[in-house]
Design a protein around this motif. Structure first.
Motif, PDB file in Angstrom:
ATOM      1  N   GLY A  55       0.804  -1.212   0.000  1.00  0.00           N
ATOM      2  CA  GLY A  55       0.000   0.000   0.000  1.00  0.00           C
ATOM      3  C   GLY A  55       0.836   1.261   0.000  1.00  0.00           C
ATOM      4  N   GLY A  56       2.151   1.107  -0.145  1.00  0.00           N
ATOM      5  CA  GLY A  56       3.047   2.252  -0.103  1.00  0.00           C
ATOM      6  C   GLY A  56       3.916   2.231   1.135  1.00  0.00           C
ATOM      7  N   PRO A  57       4.724   3.265   1.345  1.00  0.00           N
ATOM      8  CA  PRO A  57       5.691   3.254   2.444  1.00  0.00           C
ATOM      9  C   PRO A  57       5.105   3.574   3.808  1.00  0.00           C
ATOM     10  CG  PRO A  57       5.869   5.307   1.249  1.00  0.00           C
ATOM     11  CD  PRO A  57       4.846   4.477   0.511  1.00  0.00           C
ATOM     12  N   PHE A  58       3.814   3.830   3.882  1.00  0.00           N
ATOM     13  CA  PHE A  58       3.185   4.149   5.164  1.00  0.00           C
ATOM     14  C   PHE A  58       3.288   2.943   6.100  1.00  0.00           C
ATOM     15  CE2 PHE A  58       0.802   5.945   1.567  1.00  0.00           C
ATOM     16  CZ  PHE A  58       1.150   7.278   1.727  1.00  0.00           C
ATOM     17  N   GLY A  59       3.888   3.137   7.248  1.00  0.00           N
ATOM     18  CA  GLY A  59       4.052   2.049   8.205  1.00  0.00           C
ATOM     19  C   GLY A  59       5.464   1.519   8.294  1.00  0.00           C
ATOM     20  N   ILE A  60       6.350   1.934   7.361  1.00  0.00           N
ATOM     21  CA  ILE A  60       7.731   1.458   7.441  1.00  0.00           C
ATOM     22  C   ILE A  60       8.592   2.360   8.328  1.00  0.00           C
ATOM     23  CG2 ILE A  60       7.552   0.518   5.104  1.00  0.00           C
ATOM     24  CD1 ILE A  60       9.513   2.702   4.193  1.00  0.00           C
ATOM     25  N   ARG A 117      13.431   3.795  13.271  1.00  0.00           N
ATOM     26  CA  ARG A 117      13.642   3.990  14.714  1.00  0.00           C
ATOM     27  C   ARG A 117      14.144   2.706  15.366  1.00  0.00           C
ATOM     28  NH1 ARG A 117      11.372   2.386  19.000  1.00  0.00           N
ATOM     29  NH2 ARG A 117       9.685   1.395  17.811  1.00  0.00           N
ATOM     30  N   ALA A 118      13.476   1.580  15.083  1.00  0.00           N
ATOM     31  CA  ALA A 118      13.848   0.310  15.710  1.00  0.00           C
ATOM     32  C   ALA A 118      15.182  -0.208  15.192  1.00  0.00           C
ATOM     33  CB  ALA A 118      12.749  -0.729  15.477  1.00  0.00           C
ATOM     34  N   GLY A 119      15.576   0.219  13.970  1.00  0.00           N
ATOM     35  CA  GLY A 119      16.856  -0.202  13.412  1.00  0.00           C
ATOM     36  C   GLY A 119      18.007   0.702  13.797  1.00  0.00           C
ATOM     37  N   GLY A 120      17.734   1.746  14.591  1.00  0.00           N
ATOM     38  CA  GLY A 120      18.784   2.642  15.052  1.00  0.00           C
ATOM     39  C   GLY A 120      19.376   3.500  13.955  1.00  0.00           C
ATOM     40  N   GLY A 121      18.642   3.731  12.881  1.00  0.00           N
ATOM     41  CA  GLY A 121      19.149   4.524  11.767  1.00  0.00           C
ATOM     42  C   GLY A 121      18.731   3.940  10.436  1.00  0.00           C
ATOM     43  N   ALA A 122      19.298   4.460   9.359  1.00  0.00           N
ATOM     44  CA  ALA A 122      18.846   4.090   8.016  1.00  0.00           C
ATOM     45  C   ALA A 122      19.403   2.762   7.516  1.00  0.00           C
ATOM     46  CB  ALA A 122      19.225   5.198   7.030  1.00  0.00           C
ATOM     47  N   LEU A 123      20.580   2.363   7.963  1.00  0.00           N
ATOM     48  CA  LEU A 123      21.268   1.228   7.353  1.00  0.00           C
ATOM     49  C   LEU A 123      20.460  -0.065   7.417  1.00  0.00           C
ATOM     50  CD1 LEU A 123      23.751   0.055   5.983  1.00  0.00           C
ATOM     51  CD2 LEU A 123      24.744  -0.328   8.252  1.00  0.00           C
ATOM     52  N   LEU A 124      20.005  -0.436   8.604  1.00  0.00           N
ATOM     53  CA  LEU A 124      19.323  -1.725   8.754  1.00  0.00           C
ATOM     54  C   LEU A 124      18.013  -1.797   7.952  1.00  0.00           C
ATOM     55  CD1 LEU A 124      19.940  -2.711  12.494  1.00  0.00           C
ATOM     56  CD2 LEU A 124      21.120  -3.483  10.420  1.00  0.00           C
ATOM     57  N   ALA A 173       7.235  13.307  -5.941  1.00  0.00           N
ATOM     58  CA  ALA A 173       7.625  14.690  -5.635  1.00  0.00           C
ATOM     59  C   ALA A 173       8.646  14.735  -4.509  1.00  0.00           C
ATOM     60  CB  ALA A 173       6.384  15.500  -5.264  1.00  0.00           C
ATOM     61  N   LEU A 174       8.455  13.896  -3.488  1.00  0.00           N
ATOM     62  CA  LEU A 174       9.390  13.856  -2.360  1.00  0.00           C
ATOM     63  C   LEU A 174      10.787  13.470  -2.830  1.00  0.00           C
ATOM     64  CD1 LEU A 174       9.835  13.914   0.759  1.00  0.00           C
ATOM     65  CD2 LEU A 174       9.348  11.462   0.728  1.00  0.00           C
ATOM     66  N   ALA A 175      10.879  12.460  -3.703  1.00  0.00           N
ATOM     67  CA  ALA A 175      12.185  12.011  -4.184  1.00  0.00           C
ATOM     68  C   ALA A 175      12.873  13.097  -4.991  1.00  0.00           C
ATOM     69  CB  ALA A 175      12.013  10.749  -5.027  1.00  0.00           C
ATOM     70  N   VAL A 176      12.119  13.814  -5.824  1.00  0.00           N
ATOM     71  CA  VAL A 176      12.699  14.876  -6.645  1.00  0.00           C
ATOM     72  C   VAL A 176      13.216  16.029  -5.765  1.00  0.00           C
ATOM     73  CG1 VAL A 176      12.192  16.642  -8.378  1.00  0.00           C
ATOM     74  CG2 VAL A 176      11.320  14.312  -8.674  1.00  0.00           C
ATOM     75  N   LEU A 177      12.410  16.443  -4.802  1.00  0.00           N
ATOM     76  CA  LEU A 177      12.801  17.548  -3.929  1.00  0.00           C
ATOM     77  C   LEU A 177      13.933  17.164  -2.984  1.00  0.00           C
ATOM     78  CD1 LEU A 177       9.256  18.945  -3.026  1.00  0.00           C
ATOM     79  CD2 LEU A 177      10.940  19.975  -4.565  1.00  0.00           C
ATOM     80  N   ALA A 178      13.973  15.902  -2.595  1.00  0.00           N
ATOM     81  CA  ALA A 178      15.000  15.453  -1.648  1.00  0.00           C
ATOM     82  C   ALA A 178      16.352  15.254  -2.306  1.00  0.00           C
ATOM     83  CB  ALA A 178      14.556  14.148  -0.972  1.00  0.00           C
ATOM     84  N   ALA A 179      16.367  15.005  -3.617  1.00  0.00           N
ATOM     85  CA  ALA A 179      17.611  14.637  -4.302  1.00  0.00           C
ATOM     86  C   ALA A 179      18.778  15.591  -4.018  1.00  0.00           C
ATOM     87  CB  ALA A 179      17.349  14.522  -5.806  1.00  0.00           C
ATOM     88  N   PRO A 180      18.588  16.925  -4.098  1.00  0.00           N
ATOM     89  CA  PRO A 180      19.739  17.816  -3.832  1.00  0.00           C
ATOM     90  C   PRO A 180      20.209  17.795  -2.380  1.00  0.00           C
ATOM     91  CG  PRO A 180      17.983  18.972  -5.037  1.00  0.00           C
ATOM     92  CD  PRO A 180      17.399  17.692  -4.535  1.00  0.00           C
ATOM     93  N   LYS A 181      19.360  17.351  -1.479  1.00  0.00           N
ATOM     94  CA  LYS A 181      19.695  17.373  -0.050  1.00  0.00           C
ATOM     95  C   LYS A 181      20.258  16.046   0.460  1.00  0.00           C
ATOM     96  CE  LYS A 181      15.855  20.600   0.734  1.00  0.00           C
ATOM     97  NZ  LYS A 181      14.615  20.855   1.500  1.00  0.00           N
ATOM     98  N   ILE A 182      20.266  15.041  -0.397  1.00  0.00           N
ATOM     99  CA  ILE A 182      20.673  13.701   0.033  1.00  0.00           C
ATOM    100  C   ILE A 182      22.177  13.643   0.281  1.00  0.00           C
ATOM    101  CG2 ILE A 182      20.956  11.309  -0.745  1.00  0.00           C
ATOM    102  CD1 ILE A 182      18.209  11.497  -2.031  1.00  0.00           C
ATOM    103  N   ILE A 206      12.401   3.737  -2.547  1.00  0.00           N
ATOM    104  CA  ILE A 206      12.579   5.109  -3.032  1.00  0.00           C
ATOM    105  C   ILE A 206      12.247   6.142  -1.950  1.00  0.00           C
ATOM    106  CG2 ILE A 206      11.750   6.817  -4.695  1.00  0.00           C
ATOM    107  CD1 ILE A 206      11.539   4.522  -6.735  1.00  0.00           C
ATOM    108  N   PRO A 207      11.071   6.078  -1.288  1.00  0.00           N
ATOM    109  CA  PRO A 207      10.818   7.050  -0.211  1.00  0.00           C
ATOM    110  C   PRO A 207      11.768   6.909   0.964  1.00  0.00           C
ATOM    111  CG  PRO A 207       8.766   6.032  -0.963  1.00  0.00           C
ATOM    112  CD  PRO A 207       9.888   5.236  -1.551  1.00  0.00           C
ATOM    113  N   LEU A 208      12.163   5.666   1.293  1.00  0.00           N
ATOM    114  CA  LEU A 208      13.077   5.453   2.414  1.00  0.00           C
ATOM    115  C   LEU A 208      14.441   6.082   2.128  1.00  0.00           C
ATOM    116  CD1 LEU A 208      13.576   4.100   5.176  1.00  0.00           C
ATOM    117  CD2 LEU A 208      14.277   2.041   3.924  1.00  0.00           C
ATOM    118  N   LEU A 209      14.969   5.867   0.931  1.00  0.00           N
ATOM    119  CA  LEU A 209      16.248   6.454   0.565  1.00  0.00           C
ATOM    120  C   LEU A 209      16.172   7.979   0.529  1.00  0.00           C
ATOM    121  CD1 LEU A 209      17.277   3.988  -2.276  1.00  0.00           C
ATOM    122  CD2 LEU A 209      18.390   4.213  -0.046  1.00  0.00           C
TER     123      LEU A 209
END
Length: 496
Positions: free
Chosen positions: A30-35, A40-47, A171-180, A243-246
């Motif tokens: 249904g999309g990234p809602f709920g991930i 938080r539980a993984g202590g950051g983005a890597l896991l 839209a989120l991925a496009v706007l986030a790209a320069p800030k990644i 894509i939204p997570l990255l």
């Protein structure tokens, strides 16, 4: 399927590939809602990033492959219940059906909760506890009514909801790209890792591939349509998560990992794009939860219909409305959702994961047993491996299921044990009702009579051995019932 003396229903319009892809997408994702909780539980983005790269291969793909093969072999609404029945007999199939229905009902209780969480996040709508309870009840009633109006309508709605739910993340991925900053994807705070919450979040976001098998009797040309839809949904699900997570974890500072809880993507949208993107994501979350609810409700209710068509539960659950939907099965599932919706997100996820895991262990065992005991069973789609390869393919998901179950809390073990005891009691209660004839049950048409044969010995053997000694006859019986239920074939109704 109709009762004796009743007019056969008109042929219902079946699901085609794209609506089925959308329904499978909502069964699983249904999309990234709920991930968000996985960060938080993984202590950051890597896991979580590693999880959404590795687990689809180790868990989602094997489950999707098994679903594609067995759903094409058994195009019946009983879905995985039929598979387990063919492999291990009706008693095991009933218990699997009950545990997976309970798990699905728990899962569906999440979506009104998630919907309200997204409205509340980022300084949005906050409801008092009584108002929140009324909102959950109103949402459940409205979405249940839409489900009642017809599966084809639900499938087309799911297509539109999929497009809208994923649109803000483009839209989120496009706007986030320069800030990644890619280095943020490697962040992990080992001391903040919560293994139980992490694995439960990952497992919940990547399971339920087999749920769509309970719609196989409503699909146009299921032997061809199901494999195409399953594989299309795999790519869509993985992309909708990664894509939204990255974008979100790469654009925001690593120190925000502790803020990633349910509904946090709307906050991410606000910080990256502004209030307009937050509102868009919240609206997408609302629409996504509608699709998730509808897909889960369809799977749960048609599973009950399929079990009724197999004579496992009373005939009333096979009764259809004028829209072709199982009226009493839908009401039963909706009642369970309302009762369970008072629990918290994490409680629901852990309970349903444990119950779902128990059922999936039986499904993988049934898949392997049918490969070994009945290699010649017609399988329009067949995974290109032998029996040994099929068994090896099931090892990684079984290990993951076992890991999740071993991390369960004592409360989850108690609840799951109570559900198992209730399932056994219900099975013997149903058998008693059959023996006394106090409740009506359906008897599927024997396959030999459908072929015009005068002999009924094979169908008798099938019903007697429960699938252990003569798997092929059991498979034929289930296949015949599933194929002809949607074609207006009249089925006798008896009191056992």
């Amino acid at each position: 399927m109709t009762g004796a003396g009743e007019a056969a229903p008109a042929r219902r319009r079946g699901l085609t590939v794209l609506p089925l892809v959308a329904l499978i997408f909502y069964d699983v994702s249904g999309g990234p809602f709920g991930i968000e909780d996985s960060v938080r539980a993984g202590g950051g983005a890597l896991l979580p990033i590693l999880g959404f790269l590795v687990l689809p291969v180790l868990w989602s793909l094997p489950e999707a492959l098994v679903t594609a093969e067995l759903a094409s072999a058994f195009p019946t609404n009983a879905g995985y219940v039929a598979w387990v029945s063919a492999a291990f007999g009706p008693a095991a199939a009933f218990l699997v059906g009950f545990s997976k229905w309970a798990s699905g009902t728990l899962d569906n209780a999440l979506y009104p909760v998630l919907f309200l969480d997204y409205l509340r996040s980022g300084g949005g709508l906050v409801l008092s506890p009584p108002a929140r309870s009324l909102a959950v009840l109103a949402l459940t009633a409205a979405l249940t009514y839409l489900n009642f109006r017809g599966l084809h309508l639900v499938g087309l709605s799911a297509l539109a909801l999929t497009a809208f739910s994923l649109s803000p993340f483009v839209a989120l991925a496009v706007l986030a790209a320069p800030k990644i900053r890619p280095s943020r994807w490697l962040a992990v705070n080992v001391s903040a890792v919560e293994p139980r919450a992490y694995f439960n979040s990952m497992f919940w976001n990547l399971n339920y591939w087999d749920k769509a098998s309970t719609l196989a009797g409503e699909v146009e040309e299921p032997r061809k349509t199901f494999p195409k839809a399953v594989f299309g949904a795999v790519g869509l699900v993985v992309g909708a998560y990664l894509i939204p997570l990255l974008a979100g974890t790469g654009a925001l500072p690593s120190e925000t990992a502790g803020e990633w809880t349910d509904g946090f993507f709307s906050v991410v949208g606000d910080r990256i794009g502004g209030p307009w993107l937050r509102v868009w994501i919240q609206a997408a979350a609302a629409m996504s939860n509608m699709g998730l609810f509808e897909a889960e409700m369809s799977g749960d209710s048609f599973q009950l219909l399929g079990m009724a068509e197999m004579g496992m539960i009373p005939a009333i659950f096979a009764r259809r409305s004028r829209h072709g939907t199982p009226t009493y099965s839908i009401l039963c599932s909706a009642t369970g959702v309302v009762i369970l919706s008072f629990m918290s997100f994490q409680e629901i996820v852990e309970f349903l994961n444990f119950l779902y895991g128990l059922g999936m262990l039986a499904v993988f065992a049934a898949f392997v047993k049918l490969r070994v005991k009945d290699p010649d069973l017609p399988r329009p789609y067949r995974i290109p491996v032998g029996a040994a390869g099929a068994a090896a393919m099931c090892v990684p998901p079984v290990v993951l299921i076992t890991t999740v179950m071993c991390l369960a809390s004592a409360r989850t073990l108690v609840v799951s044990a109570a559900v198992a005891i209730a399932g056994v009691a219900m099975y013997y209660g149903v058998e008693h009702m059959k023996a006394t004839g106090c409740v009506e049950f359906l008897t599927p048409v024997p396959p030999d009579s459908l072929r015009g044969s005068s002999s009924s010995s094979s169908s008798s053997a099938a019903s007697d051995n429960g699938g252990d000694d003569d798997v092929e006859d059991v498979c034929a019986l289930l296949l015949a019932a599933g194929e002809h239920a949607g074609e207006g074939v009249s089925v006798s109704k008896e009191n056992y």
